[in-house]
Design a protein around this motif. Structure first.
Motif, PDB file in Angstrom:
ATOM      1  N   LEU A 152       0.913   2.915  -2.095  1.00 17.25           N
ATOM      2  CA  LEU A 152      -0.454   2.710  -1.610  1.00 17.25           C
ATOM      3  C   LEU A 152      -1.450   2.598  -2.752  1.00 17.25           C
ATOM      4  O   LEU A 152      -2.380   1.805  -2.702  1.00 17.25           O
ATOM      5  CB  LEU A 152      -0.864   3.867  -0.692  1.00 17.25           C
ATOM      6  N   ARG A 210      -4.366   8.680   1.047  1.00 16.32           N
ATOM      7  CA  ARG A 210      -3.563   7.752   1.861  1.00 16.32           C
ATOM      8  C   ARG A 210      -4.404   7.154   2.988  1.00 16.32           C
ATOM      9  O   ARG A 210      -4.371   5.946   3.237  1.00 16.32           O
ATOM     10  CB  ARG A 210      -2.359   8.465   2.467  1.00 16.32           C
ATOM     11  N   CYS A 249      -6.915   4.651   1.572  1.00 15.06           N
ATOM     12  CA  CYS A 249      -6.264   3.409   1.126  1.00 15.06           C
ATOM     13  C   CYS A 249      -5.805   2.569   2.311  1.00 15.06           C
ATOM     14  O   CYS A 249      -5.972   1.341   2.307  1.00 15.06           O
ATOM     15  CB  CYS A 249      -5.079   3.727   0.214  1.00 15.06           C
ATOM     16  N   ARG A 250      -5.268   3.210   3.319  1.00 15.02           N
ATOM     17  CA  ARG A 250      -4.843   2.461   4.505  1.00 15.02           C
ATOM     18  C   ARG A 250      -6.044   1.806   5.199  1.00 15.02           C
ATOM     19  O   ARG A 250      -5.954   0.657   5.649  1.00 15.02           O
ATOM     20  CB  ARG A 250      -4.108   3.386   5.475  1.00 15.02           C
ATOM     21  N   TYR A 284       4.120   6.714   0.533  1.00 14.26           N
ATOM     22  CA  TYR A 284       3.795   6.876   1.947  1.00 14.26           C
ATOM     23  C   TYR A 284       4.110   8.266   2.474  1.00 14.26           C
ATOM     24  O   TYR A 284       3.945   8.538   3.651  1.00 14.26           O
ATOM     25  CB  TYR A 284       4.524   5.798   2.760  1.00 14.26           C
TER      26      TYR A 284
END
Length: 192
Positions: free
Chosen positions: A130, A14, A17-18, A141
Motif C-alpha cells: 500500500l 492502511r 491509503c485505501r 495488507y
C-alpha cells in the motif's frame, strides 16, 4: 514504539491509503502505471534478471499484467504466488497469464497441481504494498505473507508504487522486511 501502537498506526495508514487509491481517476492511474513500468523495464536489476517473482495486481494496485507478458515474451522465467493454508504462500512458474485462476481473496493465482519454485533460484522479486518509505519499509495488507516468505530471501526486492504513497515514515513491526528499490512514476528510489 510499543507493538500495539505500531499495529494501530498501520491500520490508520492502511485506511488512508485505501481511501486515496479509491479516489484516483482511472486515467491518472493508468498514466502513472505506464511510467512506472517504463522505469522498471529500463532498470539494471530488471534487465539482468533471467527469472523473476511477480504478483498479479488487483485493479487498485500498480498494473502488472503487461509486465508479466513482457517478461515472458523476453524469455524470462516468471513465477507468481498462490496463497496456501495458515498465512503462507508459495510461488509457481507460469508460461502465460491464461494459466491464472481466481484464488483466495479473489486474487489471480497459478493453478494448483504443480511444484512450487525455490525463491533462491529467482534473483528479482516484484512485490505489492500500500505504501513505502525511502528506507524501503513496506506497508502491506496486514497478512504477513510476504514477510514470512521472504525472511531468508537474498535476491533483489522491488516495490511498484505511485509517488504519493511513498511516505516520510512507515511504522515497522519486528517481522517487517524492507525492499531494496521502490519504482515510482518519478523514477527508481534506491533504499539500500
Amino acid at each position: 514504539m510499543a507493538m500495539c501502537e505500531v499495529v494501530r498506526e498501520k491500520q490508520l495508514l492502511r485506511a488512508a491509503c485505501r481511501a486515496r487509491r479509491a479516489q484516483l481517476s482511472p486515467e491518472i492511474k493508468s498514466l502513472r502505471d505506464r511510467e512506472i513500468a517504463t522505469f522498471l523495464l529500463q532498470s539494471e536489476f530488471y534487465r539482468k534478471a533471467e527469472r523473476l517473482l511477480c504478483y498479479s495486481a488487483t485493479p487498485r494496485e500498480v498494473e502488472t499484467a503487461s509486465l508479466i507478458d513482457r517478461a515472458l515474451a523476453e524469455g524470462k522465467q516468471v513465477a507468481l504466488p498462490r496463497c496456501l493454508d495458515e498465512g503462507h504462500m508459495a510461488f509457481f512458474e507460469i508460461h502465460s497469464r491464461a494459466e491464472l485462476v481466481k484464488g483466495q481473496f479473489g486474487l489471480l493465482e497459478p493453478r494448483a497441481g504443480q511444484s512450487a519454485v525455490s525463491a533462491a533460484d529467482y534473483g528479482l522479486c516484484i512485490l505489492p504494498g500500500l505504501a513505502f518509505d525511502r528506507t524501503g519499509c513496506r506497508l502491506g495488507y496486514g497478512g504477513g505473507y510476504y514477510d514470512r516468505y521472504f525472511k531468508d530471501y537474498s535476491g533483489v526486492k522491488v516495490a511498484l508504487c505511485h509517488m504519493e504513497f511513498v511516505k516520510e515514515r512507515i511504522p515497522v513491526g519486528q517481522f517487517d522486511l524492507p525492499v531494496d528499490f521502490v519504482v515510482t512514476e518519478k523514477g527508481v528510489l534506491s533504499c539500500k
